[in-house]
Design a protein around this motif. Structure first.
Motif, PDB file in Angstrom:
ATOM      1  N   UNK A 171       0.931  -1.409   0.034  1.00  0.00           N
ATOM      2  CA  UNK A 171      -0.025   0.104   0.238  1.00  0.00           C
ATOM      3  C   UNK A 171       0.908   1.616   0.116  1.00  0.00           C
ATOM      4  N   UNK A 172       2.068   1.242   1.139  1.00  0.00           N
ATOM      5  CA  UNK A 172       2.667   2.672   1.210  1.00  0.00           C
ATOM      6  C   UNK A 172       3.618   2.871  -0.661  1.00  0.00           C
ATOM      7  N   UNK A 173       3.846   1.646  -1.258  1.00  0.00           N
ATOM      8  CA  UNK A 173       4.269   2.049  -2.498  1.00  0.00           C
ATOM      9  C   UNK A 173       3.659   1.908  -3.324  1.00  0.00           C
ATOM     10  N   UNK A 174       2.492   2.080  -3.471  1.00  0.00           N
ATOM     11  CA  UNK A 174       1.338   2.545  -4.437  1.00  0.00           C
ATOM     12  C   UNK A 174       0.517   3.550  -4.009  1.00  0.00           C
ATOM     13  N   UNK A 175       0.256   3.604  -2.244  1.00  0.00           N
ATOM     14  CA  UNK A 175       0.041   5.280  -2.374  1.00  0.00           C
ATOM     15  C   UNK A 175       1.155   6.493  -2.577  1.00  0.00           C
ATOM     16  N   UNK A 176       2.526   5.433  -2.434  1.00  0.00           N
ATOM     17  CA  UNK A 176       3.518   6.918  -2.060  1.00  0.00           C
ATOM     18  C   UNK A 176       3.844   7.303  -3.648  1.00  0.00           C
ATOM     19  N   UNK A 177       4.018   6.215  -4.016  1.00  0.00           N
ATOM     20  CA  UNK A 177       5.283   6.272  -5.458  1.00  0.00           C
ATOM     21  C   UNK A 177       3.947   5.834  -6.761  1.00  0.00           C
ATOM     22  N   UNK A 178       3.084   5.770  -6.466  1.00  0.00           N
ATOM     23  CA  UNK A 178       2.405   5.751  -7.592  1.00  0.00           C
ATOM     24  C   UNK A 178       2.139   4.236  -8.324  1.00  0.00           C
ATOM     25  N   UNK A 179       3.248   3.191  -8.124  1.00  0.00           N
ATOM     26  CA  UNK A 179       3.142   1.855  -8.514  1.00  0.00           C
ATOM     27  C   UNK A 179       1.955   1.081  -8.656  1.00  0.00           C
ATOM     28  N   UNK A 180       1.595   0.675  -9.419  1.00  0.00           N
ATOM     29  CA  UNK A 180       0.481   0.050  -9.896  1.00  0.00           C
ATOM     30  C   UNK A 180       0.789  -1.531  -9.188  1.00  0.00           C
ATOM     31  N   UNK A 181      -0.375  -2.595  -9.092  1.00  0.00           N
ATOM     32  CA  UNK A 181       0.088  -3.655  -8.864  1.00  0.00           C
ATOM     33  C   UNK A 181       0.480  -4.419  -9.803  1.00  0.00           C
ATOM     34  N   UNK A 182       0.035  -4.794 -10.970  1.00  0.00           N
ATOM     35  CA  UNK A 182       0.564  -4.799 -12.544  1.00  0.00           C
ATOM     36  C   UNK A 182       2.247  -4.720 -11.968  1.00  0.00           C
ATOM     37  N   UNK A 183       2.917  -3.239 -12.150  1.00  0.00           N
ATOM     38  CA  UNK A 183       4.001  -2.392 -11.499  1.00  0.00           C
ATOM     39  C   UNK A 183       4.675  -4.082 -10.581  1.00  0.00           C
ATOM     40  N   UNK A 184       4.537  -3.831  -9.743  1.00  0.00           N
ATOM     41  CA  UNK A 184       4.745  -4.600  -8.289  1.00  0.00           C
ATOM     42  C   UNK A 184       4.630  -6.044  -8.803  1.00  0.00           C
ATOM     43  N   UNK A 185       4.035  -6.462  -9.172  1.00  0.00           N
ATOM     44  CA  UNK A 185       3.792  -8.599  -9.476  1.00  0.00           C
ATOM     45  C   UNK A 185       4.376  -8.283 -10.881  1.00  0.00           C
ATOM     46  N   UNK A 186       4.928  -7.827 -10.912  1.00  0.00           N
ATOM     47  CA  UNK A 186       5.958  -7.826 -11.643  1.00  0.00           C
ATOM     48  C   UNK A 186       7.587  -7.822 -11.654  1.00  0.00           C
ATOM     49  N   UNK A 187       7.759  -6.829 -11.193  1.00  0.00           N
ATOM     50  CA  UNK A 187       9.170  -6.501 -10.995  1.00  0.00           C
ATOM     51  C   UNK A 187       9.315  -6.836  -9.216  1.00  0.00           C
ATOM     52  N   UNK A 188       8.778  -7.925  -8.738  1.00  0.00           N
ATOM     53  CA  UNK A 188       8.483  -8.793  -7.839  1.00  0.00           C
ATOM     54  C   UNK A 188       8.525 -10.021  -7.632  1.00  0.00           C
ATOM     55  N   UNK A 189       8.523 -10.781  -8.748  1.00  0.00           N
ATOM     56  CA  UNK A 189       7.882 -12.021  -8.927  1.00  0.00           C
ATOM     57  C   UNK A 189       6.514 -12.342  -8.801  1.00  0.00           C
ATOM     58  N   UNK A 190       5.834 -11.532  -8.192  1.00  0.00           N
ATOM     59  CA  UNK A 190       4.158 -12.383  -8.053  1.00  0.00           C
ATOM     60  C   UNK A 190       3.333 -12.273  -8.284  1.00  0.00           C
TER      61      UNK A 190
END
Length: 302
Positions: A149-168
């Motif tokens: 939530x912090x990464x999405x709220x503060x830095x604008x990352x989307x769930x797709x960006x996070x899932x791709x970068x973090x392998x989830x």
């Protein structure tokens, strides 16, 4: 709607930050995200390092530190710490990733530690600290959800960006973040290890999730048993309120859909459904114009 400033912390790219963390993580295999062996830039006196004052993780368990200190005494520090020049003292360095190793190294009475020096700005520093904590194997589900939530709220990352970068998977992120919709008391139960993430997800559709959570702990109910109890309570509530439901009394399926949409959009979503006509409306809430701008871009994306 135009935004006055660009999103912060995205200049280097999330994958680049991930590679830096992987190159200095706590895992026993010293490799970066690209599979290249991570080598320290130098060693530094342990007293020249300073903890990050904005480190999201505040609690370090003594037993875990002692166990790590014993390993360091026997094998040394396998992975270098990631540091940056201290912005407040040019003679010192601030820890970006690896504070746990630094604390354990002090317990092991080491004089120097291996480091990799990176020139992170303030936003990148916070992102790396959050991501490193998310990657930890002992992180509880609520801490993981709050990190996303912090990464999405503060830095604008989307769930797709996070899932791709973090392998989830994206579904994993959505399921974890749904836990943030639970009452605070249940979130505390999950943080304390009284309830598993599976138990907590089952409670999302219960009419009285707190009462069921307390019962699950007292009776040591399985996830399956909690799921059945939650479904039964939802069906009982729905049948008892048939034809009398007020706008605030929503069925379990509607609440579940609200939770899914809230997790996907990272903002509160309300669904008002008329069971008689089959019509309804969806309300998407936002806290400021910047969040509205993010929502418009997300909803208009191809």
């Amino acid at each position: 709607m135009a935004r006055s400033t660009e999103k912060r912390g995205l200049g280097r790219g999330l994958s680049a930050l991930m590679a830096d963390i992987d190159a200095g993580g706590d895992t026993p295999t010293p490799t970066s995200a690209a599979g290249v062996q991570a080598r320290p830039d130098r060693t530094l006196p342990i007293e020249d390092l300073r903890a990050n004052p904005d480190q999201p993780r505040r609690m370090f368990r003594d037993d875990e530190l002692r166990e790590l200190a014993q390993s360091i005494e026997e094998h040394g520090i396998i992975q270098p710490l990631i540091v940056r020049p201290d912005p407040n003292d040019s003679t010192k360095f601030q820890i970006v990733a690896g504070e746990r190793r630094w604390r354990a190294a002090q317990m092991a009475k080491l004089h120097d530690v291996p480091v990799v020096v990176r020139d992170f700005d303030e936003d990148e520093l916070l992102q790396v600290a959050i991501i490193e904590n998310i990657q930890r194997s002992d992180l509880n589900p609520m801490e993981e959800a709050q990190g996303y939530k912090q990464l999405m709220d503060r830095f604008g990352h989307t769930q797709l960006e996070l899932s791709t970068a973090m392998g989830k998977s994206r579904s994993h992120l959505a399921n974890v973040m749904r836990l943030l919709q639970l009452p605070d008391e249940i979130q505390t139960m999950v943080r304390d290890g009284q309830l598993s993430a599976g138990h907590a997800r089952a409670l999302l559709t219960a009419n009285d999730p707190i009462a069921l959570a307390r019962r699950a702990i007292a009776e040591a109910l399985s996830v399956r048993a909690v799921e059945k109890a939650a479904k039964s309570s939802a069906e009982t509530g729905a049948s008892g309120a048939a034809g009398k439901r007020t706008p605030s009394e929503k069925d379990a399926d509607t609440r579940a859909l609200e939770a899914d949409l809230t997790a996907a959009l990272s903002t509160k979503v309300s669904i008002d459904h008329n069971t008689q006509s089959g019509t309804g409306k969806i309300s998407i809430h936002y806290k400021d114009l910047e969040k509205l701008d993010d929502l418009m871009k997300l909803l208009s994306a191809p």
